[in-house]
Design an enzyme around this catalytic site. Sequence first.
Site, short mmCIF file in Angstrom:
data_model
loop_
_atom_site.label_atom_id
_atom_site.label_comp_id
_atom_site.label_asym_id
_atom_site.label_seq_id
_atom_site.Cartn_x
_atom_site.Cartn_y
_atom_site.Cartn_z
N ASP A 1 9.26 2.66 -0.85
CA ASP A 1 8.33 3.36 -0.20
C ASP A 1 8.59 2.78 1.46
O ASP A 1 8.43 1.88 1.98
CB ASP A 1 6.77 2.87 -0.53
N LYS B 1 4.85 9.28 8.53
CA LYS B 1 4.87 8.60 9.79
C LYS B 1 5.83 9.22 10.62
O LYS B 1 5.71 10.56 11.24
CB LYS B 1 4.69 7.25 9.70
N TYR C 1 0.80 -1.27 0.06
CA TYR C 1 -0.15 -0.03 0.12
C TYR C 1 1.02 1.27 0.04
O TYR C 1 1.80 1.23 0.86
CB TYR C 1 -0.91 -0.24 1.44
P1 KE4 Z 1 -0.70 8.18 4.49
O1 KE4 Z 1 -1.20 9.05 3.25
O2 KE4 Z 1 -1.86 7.45 5.22
O3 KE4 Z 1 0.26 9.18 5.44
O4 KE4 Z 1 0.55 7.12 3.88
C1 KE4 Z 1 0.11 6.28 3.06
C2 KE4 Z 1 1.05 5.25 3.10
C3 KE4 Z 1 2.01 5.09 2.12
N1 KE4 Z 1 3.04 3.72 2.45
C4 KE4 Z 1 3.00 3.06 3.33
C5 KE4 Z 1 3.95 1.99 3.15
C6 KE4 Z 1 1.98 3.04 4.24
O5 KE4 Z 1 1.78 1.97 5.19
C7 KE4 Z 1 1.00 4.11 4.15
C8 KE4 Z 1 -0.21 4.17 5.12
N2 KE4 Z 1 -0.46 3.33 6.29
C9 KE4 Z 1 -1.55 2.92 6.68
C10 KE4 Z 1 -1.60 1.80 7.75
N3 KE4 Z 1 -1.34 0.51 7.11
C11 KE4 Z 1 -1.89 4.23 7.50
C12 KE4 Z 1 -3.55 3.95 8.39
C13 KE4 Z 1 -4.50 4.29 7.73
O6 KE4 Z 1 -4.58 4.33 6.13
O7 KE4 Z 1 -5.47 5.01 8.20
#
Ligand code: KE4
Length: 425
Positions: free
Chosen positions: A239, A267, A144
């Site tokens: 990523d 994060k 993701y």
């Molecule tokens: P954000 O746009 O949510 O800050 O980051 C996206 C993203 C990008 N790359 C990786 C590897 C990620 O895990 C994420 C976001 N992770 C999720 C949890 N699996 C955030 C939690 C959520 O979607 O509320």
Amino acid sequence: MIYKRSSALFAEAEQVIPGGVNSPVRAFKAVGGTPIFVKEAKGAYLYDEDGNQLIDYIASWGPMILGHAHQPVVDAVIDKAKKGTSFGMPTQIETQIAELAVSMVPNIDKIRFVNSGTEACMSAVRLARGYTKKDKIIKFAGCYHGHSDSFLIQAGSGAVTFGTPNSPGVTQGTAKDTLLAKYNDLDNVEALIQANKGEIACIIIEPVAGNMGCIPPKQGFLEGLRSLCDANNILLVFDEVMTGFRLAKGGAQELLGIKADIVCFGKVIGGGLPVGAFAARAEIMNHLAPLGPVYQAGTLSGNPLAMAAGLAMLTELNNGNVFESLAKKTEYLHKGLSEILERLQVTHTINRVGSMISVHFCDDEVVDFETAAKGNNDTFKSFFHGMLNQGIYLAPSAFESWFLNDALTYEDLDKTIAACEAVFS
Ligand code: KE4
């Protein structure tokens, strides 16, 4: 545990916020029940609206690596807020955090700050396309990279054809430029490259996957991707939104010894405030506006308040050695959970890298999305709620990694292991 107030607050939220949450995973759809509303948090503990104290194993999905309300970060935010939170003009603190990040992370000369991990990955892909003048990208099933259209894609019909949208609103036109590969399957990637010769701008990957539970790269997998990229003028995009500043100072590149061409962050880099970033060697980053033709922008990008939180966080991480402490705590938890589950004959497998860990209720080795999907979700749901009822807050989905924070004590870990024993006894 009583969740009366959380349930009431959730009912109110659902009236004005779609699904009652601002991000779907928080809604407990994967585990059932109503989400817990947090009132405050400190260190390793969450305090919910019903007065329950919970030991936190998601740390806001990664950012709170030093524990909640970590004093140096809080102080930095308070001090900065008093001087104004955003100006839409350059400030010195942006240079300070950029210099520190560049000094901590290998193979990068320049970094651009944005406001989320999604924005970082989306911008990195546009930069890769602009730099290589090629349109297609390869991503991996189960990885993701945020909710940008190019990433919301599922496997297409054939093994080496393009993907199809996995969300309404994503067009076929977008999907045709995203190829989907199998994590840890180098032959599959090579076949995709051969079938799309000269058309692939980048391969984007979570170097340690965290969105299928935690899945480590197999020996030689990332090295193989590096070679394939070098041989085919493809950029390798790591990523590191989850792994950056979590697995090591220099993230997965440092821990695993693999050189990426572009690295994405989120994060931890924001210390709990909305910050993402992407970085590369100058030759690539100089293609970005206003220096180069690849456009990317943001009103609140690099805003002083978020930079203050991020700079305080990275300074703490750079000066300490939280990574070793966290890895030891996670290994202790892993061993404790394994011993209990084996003794109670619960079919399971546990994956762990650094302070990322996940429990899968299946006996196959979990190496990709397909094997991760074999986990028994009913068992996971009972595990999740059984632990929650004993004051342990795990990721509310079997397809998420847990994230340890360094405020966790070994007593907290023992409580967690004991709670696991109670669930399955
Ligand atoms: P954000 O746009 O949510 O800050 O980051 C996206 C993203 C990008 N790359 C990786 C590897 C990620 O895990 C994420 C976001 N992770 C999720 C949890 N699996 C955030 C939690 C959520 O979607 O509320």
